[in-house]
Design a protein around this motif. Sequence first.
Motif, PDB file in Angstrom:
ATOM      1  N   ASP A  67       0.928  -1.067  -0.022  1.00  0.00           N
ATOM      2  CA  ASP A  67       0.044  -0.170  -0.094  1.00  0.00           C
ATOM      3  C   ASP A  67       0.874   1.411   0.046  1.00  0.00           C
ATOM      4  O   ASP A  67       1.898   1.159   0.286  1.00  0.00           O
ATOM      5  CB  ASP A  67      -0.809   0.083   1.190  1.00  0.00           C
ATOM      6  N   SER A  74       5.434   4.176  -9.961  1.00  0.00           N
ATOM      7  CA  SER A  74       4.975   2.740 -10.194  1.00  0.00           C
ATOM      8  C   SER A  74       4.699   2.779 -11.735  1.00  0.00           C
ATOM      9  O   SER A  74       5.213   2.058 -12.598  1.00  0.00           O
ATOM     10  CB  SER A  74       3.814   2.237  -9.679  1.00  0.00           C
ATOM     11  N   ARG A 100      -0.808  -5.010  -2.739  1.00  0.00           N
ATOM     12  CA  ARG A 100      -1.984  -4.279  -3.312  1.00  0.00           C
ATOM     13  C   ARG A 100      -1.198  -2.823  -3.494  1.00  0.00           C
ATOM     14  O   ARG A 100      -0.266  -2.569  -3.233  1.00  0.00           O
ATOM     15  CB  ARG A 100      -2.958  -3.912  -2.034  1.00  0.00           C
ATOM     16  N   HIS A 102      -0.401   0.533  -5.893  1.00  0.00           N
ATOM     17  CA  HIS A 102      -0.002   0.781  -7.510  1.00  0.00           C
ATOM     18  C   HIS A 102       1.387   0.029  -7.874  1.00  0.00           C
ATOM     19  O   HIS A 102       1.566  -0.210  -8.818  1.00  0.00           O
ATOM     20  CB  HIS A 102       0.123   2.159  -7.566  1.00  0.00           C
ATOM     21  N   VAL A 104       0.865  -3.000  -7.831  1.00  0.00           N
ATOM     22  CA  VAL A 104       0.295  -4.247  -8.868  1.00  0.00           C
ATOM     23  C   VAL A 104       0.692  -3.586 -10.265  1.00  0.00           C
ATOM     24  O   VAL A 104       0.764  -4.340 -11.328  1.00  0.00           O
ATOM     25  CB  VAL A 104      -1.241  -4.139  -8.760  1.00  0.00           C
ATOM     26  N   LEU A 105       0.721  -2.503 -10.563  1.00  0.00           N
ATOM     27  CA  LEU A 105       0.814  -1.845 -12.054  1.00  0.00           C
ATOM     28  C   LEU A 105       2.186  -2.506 -12.416  1.00  0.00           C
ATOM     29  O   LEU A 105       2.198  -2.748 -13.635  1.00  0.00           O
ATOM     30  CB  LEU A 105       0.847  -0.397 -11.949  1.00  0.00           C
ATOM     31  N   GLU A 123      -6.794  -4.972  -5.638  1.00  0.00           N
ATOM     32  CA  GLU A 123      -7.022  -3.720  -5.089  1.00  0.00           C
ATOM     33  C   GLU A 123      -6.063  -2.638  -5.269  1.00  0.00           C
ATOM     34  O   GLU A 123      -5.377  -2.004  -4.417  1.00  0.00           O
ATOM     35  CB  GLU A 123      -7.087  -4.047  -3.530  1.00  0.00           C
ATOM     36  N   ALA A 124      -5.707  -2.581  -6.453  1.00  0.00           N
ATOM     37  CA  ALA A 124      -4.737  -1.597  -6.808  1.00  0.00           C
ATOM     38  C   ALA A 124      -4.874  -0.109  -6.374  1.00  0.00           C
ATOM     39  O   ALA A 124      -4.020   0.640  -6.332  1.00  0.00           O
ATOM     40  CB  ALA A 124      -4.149  -1.729  -8.356  1.00  0.00           C
ATOM     41  N   TYR A 139      -3.149   2.129 -16.434  1.00  0.00           N
ATOM     42  CA  TYR A 139      -3.405   0.639 -16.157  1.00  0.00           C
ATOM     43  C   TYR A 139      -3.812   0.068 -17.571  1.00  0.00           C
ATOM     44  O   TYR A 139      -3.306  -1.008 -17.923  1.00  0.00           O
ATOM     45  CB  TYR A 139      -4.557   0.354 -15.164  1.00  0.00           C
ATOM     46  N   LEU A 158      -8.196  -2.221 -10.294  1.00  0.00           N
ATOM     47  CA  LEU A 158      -8.058  -0.806  -9.883  1.00  0.00           C
ATOM     48  C   LEU A 158      -9.186  -0.403  -9.334  1.00  0.00           C
ATOM     49  O   LEU A 158      -8.886   0.481  -8.250  1.00  0.00           O
ATOM     50  CB  LEU A 158      -7.658  -0.048 -11.134  1.00  0.00           C
TER      51      LEU A 158
END
Length: 203
Positions: A67, A74, A100, A102, A104-105, A123-124, A139, A158
Amino acid sequence: VLDIVDAEDGSSFARLIRIPLPITGNVDTRIQLMVDQVLSELPPNGDGSQRPTIVFEFWPGTEGQGDSSAFGRSLDLARYLASGKTSGVRTVAWIPETIRGHAVLVALACEQIVMHPDAKLGEAGIDETSIDPTVRRGYSEIAERRRTIPSAVALGMLDPALHVQRITTPTGVRYVLSDEVADIQQAMAIQSIDTVFAADQPG
């Protein structure tokens, strides 16, 4: 940067780079410099039958689940990993623990995603009070450029307000947002529709 596999002739063809989470400060530039170093040291690819591999380990450490990763940082790192600079290597995201935000990106920018059975990825947009169109475009851009995960699925990861569906048509399987289904039905028969992410639930 660690060697994790050695070729029979003794030359390394796989490297491991740990990405500390969250991605803030100069984390993105440090990772890019590490990748540049690895690319300069990797042996020639010969006939191109087997590209060298870089494995990126996403490591939240004691900072939660990634987080608070900065979107801009990112996105910059994701664009770099999905660019022509890394076309000579195979990029793999290794997710040993749930992440979780950004970060994730950046995982979406790799060619392959490998996860621990207990890990989750999504849960980006958890740090966003609302999903800005610029963030959505980021994204979509990375998902469409890399195609590791369909764009609609990336957007569903997202934005929890989106309803993402998996449809089967005579031409194959597609992942789409719910508001696209009616237009597709006008163009072709839909054999089945399944929900991937329901609206108002985290993807």
